[in-house]
Write a protein that holds these residues in place. Structure first.
Motif, short mmCIF file in Angstrom:
data_model
loop_
_atom_site.label_atom_id
_atom_site.label_comp_id
_atom_site.label_asym_id
_atom_site.label_seq_id
_atom_site.Cartn_x
_atom_site.Cartn_y
_atom_site.Cartn_z
N ALA A 74 1.31 7.58 9.15
CA ALA A 74 0.54 6.52 9.13
C ALA A 74 0.59 5.92 10.38
O ALA A 74 0.76 5.52 11.45
N GLY A 125 8.73 9.30 19.27
CA GLY A 125 8.89 9.47 20.64
C GLY A 125 9.31 7.83 20.57
O GLY A 125 10.01 8.55 22.30
N TYR A 151 1.11 -1.21 0.01
CA TYR A 151 0.02 -0.33 -0.12
C TYR A 151 0.99 1.10 0.17
O TYR A 151 0.35 1.82 -0.68
N LEU A 199 12.91 2.46 18.24
CA LEU A 199 12.35 2.70 17.05
C LEU A 199 13.37 3.37 16.22
O LEU A 199 13.75 3.07 15.55
C1 LIG Z 1 0.90 2.56 14.93
S1 LIG Z 1 2.60 2.26 14.78
C2 LIG Z 1 2.95 3.28 13.00
C3 LIG Z 1 4.07 3.13 13.32
C4 LIG Z 1 4.02 3.20 11.58
N1 LIG Z 1 3.57 4.59 10.76
C5 LIG Z 1 3.57 2.23 10.27
O1 LIG Z 1 2.38 2.83 9.92
O2 LIG Z 1 3.60 1.32 10.42
C6 LIG Z 1 2.64 4.21 15.98
C7 LIG Z 1 3.93 5.24 15.78
O3 LIG Z 1 3.76 5.95 16.31
C8 LIG Z 1 4.24 6.28 17.65
N2 LIG Z 1 3.79 7.34 18.39
C9 LIG Z 1 2.31 6.89 19.13
N3 LIG Z 1 2.25 7.81 20.03
C10 LIG Z 1 2.69 8.37 19.93
C11 LIG Z 1 3.36 10.06 20.93
N4 LIG Z 1 2.16 10.44 21.74
N5 LIG Z 1 4.11 10.56 20.92
C12 LIG Z 1 5.35 10.05 19.73
N6 LIG Z 1 5.32 9.65 19.11
C13 LIG Z 1 4.07 8.33 19.24
C14 LIG Z 1 4.95 5.01 18.17
O4 LIG Z 1 6.41 5.03 19.17
C15 LIG Z 1 4.49 3.94 16.74
O5 LIG Z 1 6.27 4.07 16.25
#
Ligand SMILES: C[S@@+](CC[C@H](N)C(=O)[O-])C[C@H]1O[C@@H](n2cnc3c(N)ncnc32)[C@H](O)[C@@H]1O
Length: 298
Positions: free
Chosen positions: A130, A88, A44, A92
């Motif tokens: 995403a 954050g 995607y 990662l």
């Molecule tokens: C569901 S994962 C998505 C990762 C990637 N964008 C994907 O689509 O596979 C959510 C990501 O956002 C980061 N994240 C979520 N809430 C956050 C926040 N409040 N501050 C910083 N990072 C955050 C998490 O650490 C994680 O890596």
């Protein structure tokens, strides 16, 4: 993922790590799964980025990059641009750096918490985010802050929604047919709970194009891209299905009845020829929606 193609009810929950983002998800502990998911769903991303190939950005931000699967794609597609993976979780971001090195692409990383640190990250010509906005309590406010990172003419791409994943035949040969649908409902329940428990959670009509317009963007459009991996699954996607079902098993006690839980146990039994490690009929079918908007001149 829930019925909107989002993760929910199957999160790794923190146990007193104390370095969260305000929710209680232990994202670092999910690193393997996030990378596997990113790699499995890369079709995607490839299709979505093809929609953006006419852009010539100087600076690209992947907000909530996780282990950097999409960020590395962006870096490979726009080799002249400064591409920054923002997340954050330092663990990662370290993964994203290792990945970039392995793939030979130029990627910077930056640690930031959302939404409070977003203002410091701009400006950018392209912001990709995403599966992140739904983890922020006030989603409309998060979109406003993401849009504010853009230079005039810059593009915001937000991935939210789509179709829930399907992996299983309707009739598995044991258990009650239709388990996949019941897993989807369980995911939706978990997702609702996750949203309700976020700090500063604000209910909003999740009309993503409308929300992008409310954030001041124009030329808003949504495109949905299919991930269609037919049976038999290769080793990586098969592992992704196993991990997804394991997380369901851990989170679904209250959502599924005893028969469905027993079916899940059988699917997860490595010794069972009808289990997910061995069966030939596992597939992966899902879709992700990308909402695009442009920052207009004042
Ligand atoms: C569901 S994962 C998505 C990762 C990637 N964008 C994907 O689509 O596979 C959510 C990501 O956002 C980061 N994240 C979520 N809430 C956050 C926040 N409040 N501050 C910083 N990072 C955050 C998490 O650490 C994680 O890596």
């Amino acid at each position: 993922m829930n019925q909107h193609g989002q993760r929910g009810g199957d999160h790794g929950h923190r146990e007193g790590h104390g370095h969260g983002h305000g929710d209680d998800l232990d994202w670092a502990a999910m690193a393997d799964m996030l990378e596997l998911e990113g790699e499995t769903l890369i079709p995607y991303v490839r299709q979505a980025l093809a929609e953006l190939r006419h852009l010539d950005p100087h600076r690209v931000l992947d907000i909530g990059s996780g282990p950097g699967v999409a960020a590395c794609r962006l870096a490979s597609m726009f080799p002249e641009a400064e591409v920054v993976a923002v997340d954050g979780e330092p663990e990662l971001l370290a993964r994203a750096e290792q990945r970039a090195e392995r793939l030979g692409v130029r990627l910077r990383t930056r640690q930031a918490r959302f939404p409070e640190d977003l203002a410091e990250l701009g400006p950018a010509d392209l912001v990709w985010s995403a599966q992140v906005v739904h983890h922020v309590g006030d989603q409309q406010d998060a979109l406003r802050r993401l849009a504010a990172l853009l230079d005039v003419g810059g593009v915001l791409a937000v991935v939210e929604g789509g179709l829930p994943p399907r992996w299983l035949p309707r009739d598995l040969g044991f258990g009650r047919p239709g388990l996949q649908e019941r897993l989807t409902v369980a995911m939706a329940e978990g997702f609702d709970r996750m949203r309700a428990e976020l700090p500063g959670s604000v209910a909003v009509v999740e009309d993503w194009p409308g929300m992008l317009r409310a954030a001041g963007l124009t030329d808003v459009r949504s495109r949905t891209f299919l991930v269609d991996l037919p049976a038999p699954l290769a080793e990586g996607p098969r592992r992704f299905v196993r991990r997804s079902l394991e997380r369901h098993r851990a989170a679904s006690d209250e959502f599924l009845d005893a028969e469905d839980l027993a079916t899940l146990d059988r699917l997860l039994d490595p010794a069972d020829p009808a289990g997910v490690d061995r069966r030939e009929d596992l597939f992966l079918l899902t879709a992700r929606t990308v909402h695009l908007g442009r920052r207009p001149a004042l």
